[in-house]
Motif scaffolding. Structure first.
Motif, short mmCIF file in Angstrom:
data_model
loop_
_atom_site.label_atom_id
_atom_site.label_comp_id
_atom_site.label_asym_id
_atom_site.label_seq_id
_atom_site.Cartn_x
_atom_site.Cartn_y
_atom_site.Cartn_z
N THR A 84 0.83 -1.20 0.00
CA THR A 84 0.00 0.00 0.00
C THR A 84 0.86 1.25 0.00
O THR A 84 0.63 2.19 -0.78
CB THR A 84 -0.94 0.01 1.22
OG1 THR A 84 -1.76 -1.18 1.21
CG2 THR A 84 -1.83 1.23 1.22
N ALA A 85 1.87 1.28 0.87
CA ALA A 85 2.76 2.43 0.93
C ALA A 85 3.49 2.64 -0.39
O ALA A 85 3.70 3.78 -0.83
CB ALA A 85 3.77 2.25 2.06
N THR A 86 3.85 1.55 -1.03
CA THR A 86 4.56 1.61 -2.32
C THR A 86 3.71 2.29 -3.38
O THR A 86 4.15 3.22 -4.08
CB THR A 86 4.94 0.20 -2.78
OG1 THR A 86 5.86 -0.37 -1.84
CG2 THR A 86 5.58 0.22 -4.15
N VAL A 87 2.46 1.83 -3.52
CA VAL A 87 1.60 2.37 -4.56
C VAL A 87 1.18 3.80 -4.23
O VAL A 87 1.05 4.64 -5.13
CB VAL A 87 0.38 1.46 -4.78
CG1 VAL A 87 -0.50 2.02 -5.90
CG2 VAL A 87 0.82 0.04 -5.14
N CYS A 88 1.00 4.10 -2.94
CA CYS A 88 0.69 5.49 -2.56
C CYS A 88 1.85 6.42 -2.90
O CYS A 88 1.63 7.55 -3.36
CB CYS A 88 0.37 5.56 -1.07
SG CYS A 88 -1.27 4.92 -0.64
N ALA A 89 3.08 5.96 -2.69
CA ALA A 89 4.24 6.76 -3.07
C ALA A 89 4.25 6.98 -4.59
O ALA A 89 4.49 8.10 -5.07
CB ALA A 89 5.53 6.08 -2.63
N LEU A 90 3.96 5.93 -5.32
CA LEU A 90 3.93 6.02 -6.78
C LEU A 90 2.87 7.00 -7.27
O LEU A 90 3.11 7.76 -8.22
CB LEU A 90 3.64 4.62 -7.36
CG LEU A 90 3.52 4.50 -8.87
CD1 LEU A 90 4.87 4.75 -9.54
CD2 LEU A 90 2.98 3.12 -9.25
N MET A 91 1.72 6.99 -6.59
CA MET A 91 0.59 7.80 -7.03
C MET A 91 0.47 9.14 -6.32
O MET A 91 -0.45 9.91 -6.59
CB MET A 91 -0.72 7.01 -6.83
CG MET A 91 -0.76 5.70 -7.59
SD MET A 91 -0.70 5.96 -9.39
CE MET A 91 -0.99 4.28 -9.96
N GLY A 92 1.38 9.41 -5.36
CA GLY A 92 1.36 10.68 -4.66
C GLY A 92 0.19 10.86 -3.71
O GLY A 92 -0.36 11.95 -3.58
N MET A 93 -0.18 9.76 -3.01
CA MET A 93 -1.31 9.82 -2.08
C MET A 93 -0.83 9.65 -0.64
O MET A 93 0.11 8.90 -0.36
CB MET A 93 -2.34 8.75 -2.41
CG MET A 93 -2.94 8.89 -3.80
SD MET A 93 -4.29 7.73 -4.13
CE MET A 93 -5.61 8.48 -3.18
#
Length: 393
Positions: free
Chosen positions: A121-130
């Motif tokens: 989750t943290a990975t994809v949030c970093a990728l998407m800027g969330m």
């Protein structure tokens, strides 16, 4: 038999959405929108591109020569441990973050047990800027310190759940409470096939890429798309659902679930829901979970932080009711032995969760011509401290 969710969010007698009034609007919106969004060509294009270019799909279906020789059968490992972040969890988090964006949400909250869902989750949030907040049991934070560090490096705020057993159930409790308090701008990413409808179905769809790939890869390797057995571990049930999804209707494929047996089914230190669970409502759905006389969840135990959940998703309650899967309770020592065996025979260090699935090989007898697929749901980097302590390394 029907293994898909019905229009009310039930698998047979299990499922549904039992949520506080403040969350009803969010759940209603999800139920109305998720299938429409998931089927949009642009959503599918973006998700599939990320799965290929970012996650590294398809993951290999590896013929395990050492295990095959020892057990005198054909053993294949579906290598979800080779996904970016080290486990299958990212298949789902990519899908849910893309969905959250299309629903106009700006913040993400999640729970995690072993830490792999939190990292994904943290990975994809970093990728998407969330913005990302992850709740994790205080005990699990100690057991899975490397994953806590990863989440923080990726920009997530990790909050410790201090109540009860300080493990996955408490993390889910805290994450749900956070969502209740922030329903307008926050999307809750559930990491397994648990919770209120539509989460179990939504997570199942995102993880179904695993069995879709297995079918195509087996066709190339064996000249047939169906194995004789598929084996996977179950805490909530996400990796197993991904591995089983396209085989549910294939009655000739035997599906084997490895639960966290802990110190033994009758020891009071176990997570073997299928053996001692009772029907009730847990985290928003009607399912099976371990409970006391008062109906409250019992504390689950497993040496694996990803399996010490007191229940499992409603799909698994249904699968047990209709006798579609076989459940085995794998005790801690058996899982540890299986993990070391994989290291020595194949040069692969598995996650402790996956080691429970590997231990099934010692519990059954297979024919030489059988094709046995084991879902290797994660890699063991996060568990090295546990292995080192257990084996005195």
């Amino acid at each position: 038999m029907n293994y898909q969710v019905d229009e009310n969010g039930f698998y047979g007698n299990f499922g549904g959405a039992f949520v506080p009034e403040v969350l009803q609007k969010n759940i209603d919106e999800l139920q109305e929108q998720y299938r429409l969004v998931l089927e949009e060509p642009e959503f599918q294009r973006e998700m599939n591109q990320l799965l290929a270019d970012y996650v590294g799909r398809p993951t290999p279906l590896y013929f395990a020569r050492g295990l095959s020789k020892k057990y005198q059968t054909k053993v294949y490992l579906k290598r979800e441990d080779l996904c970016h972040t080290g486990a299958h969890k990212i298949n789902n988090t990519i899908g849910q973050v893309l969905l959250a964006q299309r629903l106009g949400k700006k913040k993400i909250v999640a729970e995690t047990g072993a830490g792999q869902h939190g990292v994904a989750t943290a990975t994809v949030c970093a990728l998407m800027g969330m913005e990302c907040i992850v709740y994790m049991g205080a005990l699990d934070m100690e057991r899975q310190a490397p994953n806590v560090a990863r989440m923080k490096m990726l920009g997530a705020e990790v909050r410790a759940a201090q109540s009860g057993a300080k493990t996955l159930k408490e993390a889910v409790d805290e994450a749900l409470m956070h969502w209740i308090e922030n329903p307008d701008d926050t999307f809750y990413i559930i990491g397994s096939v648990v919770g209120p409808h539509p989460y179990p179905d939504m997570v199942a769809r995102f993880q179904s890429v695993i069995s879709k790939e297995i079918k195509a890869q087996l066709q190339l390797a064996e000249g047939r798309s169906t194995p004789d057995y598929v084996i996977a571990c179950v805490g909530g049930g996400s990796n197993a659902t991904g591995a089983f999804y396209h085989f549910f209707d294939e009655e000739n494929v035997r599906l084997i679930v490895a639960e966290g047996g802990g110190k033994g089914i009758d020891s009071g230190q176990t997570a073997a829901t299928s053996f001692i669970g009772k029907t009730g409502v847990l985290h928003g759905s009607k399912t099976l979970f371990m409970q006391g006389d008062d109906g409250n969840p019992l504390e689950a135990y497993s040496i694996s932080a990803g399996l010490d959940y007191p229940g499992f998703g409603p799909l698994y309650a249904h699968l047990k009711a209709v006798d579609r899967v076989d459940f085995l309770a794998i005790e801690d020592d058996s899982a540890m032995k299986a993990a070391l065996e994989l290291c020595k025979t194949e040069g692969i260090i598995p996650a402790l969760e996956s080691a429970h699935a590997l231990a099934v090989l010692d519990k059954m007898v297979f024919k030489p011509e059988d094709v046995v697929v084991i879902n290797l749901s994660g890699r063991g980097d996060k568990d090295l401290d546990n292995y080192a302590a257990y084996f005195n390394l």
